[in-house]
Scaffold this motif. Structure first.
Motif, short mmCIF file in Angstrom:
data_model
loop_
_atom_site.label_atom_id
_atom_site.label_comp_id
_atom_site.label_asym_id
_atom_site.label_seq_id
_atom_site.Cartn_x
_atom_site.Cartn_y
_atom_site.Cartn_z
N UNK A 297 19.87 3.99 68.30
CA UNK A 297 19.12 3.00 69.19
C UNK A 297 19.95 2.04 70.07
N UNK A 298 21.22 1.78 69.48
CA UNK A 298 22.31 1.10 70.33
C UNK A 298 22.90 1.86 71.29
N UNK A 299 23.25 3.19 70.80
CA UNK A 299 23.83 4.11 71.83
C UNK A 299 23.05 4.35 72.81
N UNK A 300 21.63 4.41 72.74
CA UNK A 300 20.64 4.65 73.92
C UNK A 300 20.57 3.31 74.69
N UNK A 301 20.77 2.24 74.01
CA UNK A 301 20.59 0.78 74.67
C UNK A 301 21.87 0.86 75.65
N UNK A 302 22.96 1.12 75.16
CA UNK A 302 24.29 0.81 75.86
C UNK A 302 24.34 1.97 76.89
N UNK A 303 23.69 3.17 76.95
CA UNK A 303 23.65 3.99 78.08
C UNK A 303 22.60 3.66 79.01
N UNK A 304 21.58 3.00 78.60
CA UNK A 304 20.51 2.33 79.52
C UNK A 304 21.21 1.38 80.30
N UNK A 305 22.03 0.35 79.90
CA UNK A 305 22.62 -0.68 80.42
C UNK A 305 23.72 -0.11 81.44
N UNK A 306 24.51 0.90 81.02
CA UNK A 306 25.48 1.65 81.91
C UNK A 306 24.81 2.16 82.90
N UNK A 307 23.56 2.69 82.88
CA UNK A 307 22.89 3.51 84.07
C UNK A 307 22.43 2.40 85.05
N UNK A 308 22.22 1.32 84.55
CA UNK A 308 21.80 -0.02 85.49
C UNK A 308 22.89 -0.85 85.76
N UNK B 279 25.75 -5.59 82.15
CA UNK B 279 26.64 -5.95 81.24
C UNK B 279 26.02 -6.24 79.74
N UNK B 280 26.65 -5.51 78.75
CA UNK B 280 26.03 -5.48 77.37
C UNK B 280 25.80 -6.93 76.71
N UNK B 281 24.62 -7.27 76.50
CA UNK B 281 24.26 -8.40 76.04
C UNK B 281 23.74 -8.40 74.55
N UNK B 282 24.09 -7.41 73.83
CA UNK B 282 23.88 -7.41 72.48
C UNK B 282 24.99 -7.09 71.42
N UNK C 206 14.09 -7.54 73.97
CA UNK C 206 14.87 -6.50 73.41
C UNK C 206 14.68 -6.54 71.73
N UNK C 207 14.89 -7.78 71.59
CA UNK C 207 14.59 -8.26 69.98
C UNK C 207 13.17 -7.95 69.66
N UNK C 208 12.28 -8.06 70.37
CA UNK C 208 11.08 -8.12 70.09
C UNK C 208 10.65 -6.68 69.99
N UNK C 209 11.08 -5.61 70.88
CA UNK C 209 10.98 -4.32 70.58
C UNK C 209 11.51 -3.73 69.61
#
Length: 99
Positions: free
Chosen positions: A23-34, A37-40, A74-77
């Protein structure tokens, strides 16, 4: 002061029974694509657990892990994705020190 949102559970549950790494790896990649900055953060035995001693569902003799974020959605998700976590929030100047 910043608003931090978190999903917390036992370390065993969060790190071994759920696909948190994926989950965190996918979220990191999503942020990188956009170019965002990482906020988690993944925090082991967070100090803010001491603020929740009155909650029966959090036995503070256990080891906990939390995913902490500035993004409330993100936390709600995460709560929907990993249903057996407790979610909440706190305000602080730092991620590790709660005022």
């Amino acid at each position: 002061m910043y608003n931090y949102y978190f999903a917390i559970a036992s370390q065993d549950f969060l790190l071994n029974q759920e696909p948190v790494e994926e989950i965190l790896r996918e979220r990191t990649q999503y942020y990188k694509d956009l170019n965002k900055e990482i906020d988690f953060w993944l925090v082991i035995n967070p100090s803010f657990i001491n603020l929740m001693k009155g909650h029966n569902y959090l036995n503070t003799s256990n080891s906990f892990a939390a995913i902490v974020s500035l993004d409330k959605q993100f936390i709600r998700w995460l709560k929907l994705r990993i249903s057996f976590v407790y979610i909440g929030s706190f305000r602080s100047k730092s991620i590790f020190l709660s005022d």
